[in-house]
Design an enzyme around this catalytic site. Structure first.
Site, PDB file in Angstrom:
ATOM      1  N   SER A  51       0.702  -1.436   0.477  1.00 23.83           N
ATOM      2  CA  SER A  51       0.039  -0.139  -0.150  1.00 23.83           C
ATOM      3  C   SER A  51       0.619   1.199  -0.184  1.00 23.83           C
ATOM      4  O   SER A  51       0.251   2.177  -0.259  1.00 23.83           O
ATOM      5  CB  SER A  51      -0.878   0.226   1.351  1.00 23.83           C
ATOM      6  OG  SER A  51      -0.086   0.100   2.392  1.00 23.83           O
ATOM      7  N   LYS A  92       0.374   5.233   6.268  1.00 23.16           N
ATOM      8  CA  LYS A  92      -0.249   5.585   5.795  1.00 23.16           C
ATOM      9  C   LYS A  92       0.711   7.036   5.440  1.00 23.16           C
ATOM     10  O   LYS A  92       1.264   7.487   6.479  1.00 23.16           O
ATOM     11  CB  LYS A  92      -1.445   5.645   5.758  1.00 23.16           C
ATOM     12  CG  LYS A  92      -2.017   4.596   5.798  1.00 23.16           C
ATOM     13  CD  LYS A  92      -1.836   3.916   4.341  1.00 23.16           C
ATOM     14  CE  LYS A  92      -2.895   2.175   4.385  1.00 23.16           C
ATOM     15  NZ  LYS A  92      -2.781   1.399   3.382  1.00 23.16           N
TER      16      LYS A  92
END
Length: 195
Positions: A51, A92
């Protein structure tokens, strides 16, 4: 064995004993410092999944600064680790801060109506020339909120095509943040400061 030899042996044993005690005390202090630093200042994480590619690869190890936000505030585009669930942490990138409006239009990020550069995505965008790398959206479509709520942030993975992030799990509370990802250190050939 004469008296002088016995005294010398006794002194030698005492000296060795003192040396061992000194080393043991030093070792205890070092271990306490290592535990304190790991518990309160820095920790390391292994990143699983894709990700955050190409910025961070699957199975890379990163060092997390756990105290940075105790003395400062999260900033836009910081890479953070946060508690996504009780048993899972995610890494993230912060896109939206409290009070921000967020919109993606034609693969461009707009914060509070202002176009923002995401230079860390240039490599991936190049591969997606024929279509958008980040699908169009705005906060209201995704969350029903026009702005990022107070005490929360909005995060995205750099691999926008393959990331579970705020588009799916919603806003992240500041209380969920573990810390800022500062350095990738393993594999050693890829050692670098993260941006």
């Amino acid at each position: 064995m004469d008296l002088e030899s016995r005294v010398t042996n006794s002194e030698r044993k005492q000296k060795i004993k003192k040396e061992i005690i000194s080393w043991a005390q030093t070792l205890v202090v070092v271990l306490v410092l290592v535990v304190a630093i790991r518990a309160f200042l820095f920790t390391n994480y292994i990143v699983y999944g894709s990700s955050m590619m190409p910025t961070i690869q699957d199975r890379e190890r990163v060092i997390i600064n756990k105290i940075g936000y105790d003395v400062g505030s999260p900033e836009r585009f910081d890479m953070i680790v946060f508690h996504a669930t009780e048993t899972t942490d995610y890494i993230k990138r912060i896109i939206g801060l409290p009070g921000d409006t967020i919109e993606f239009r034609e693969d461009n990020l707009y914060i509070n109506g202002e176009l923002m550069e995401e230079t860390y995505l240039n490599e991936m965008k190049e591969e997606y020339k024929t279509r958008s790398y980040t699908d169009d959206f705005n906060l209201e479509w995704l969350t029903g909120e026009k702005q990022v709520p107070e005490g929360h942030i909005f995060v995205l993975g750099d691999n926008r095509r393959n990331s579970i992030d705020s588009r799916h799990i919603g806003f992240i509370s500041m209380d969920q943040i573990v810390g800022k990802a500062d350095i990738a250190y393993w594999p050693i050939k890829d050692f670098r400061k993260l941006k």
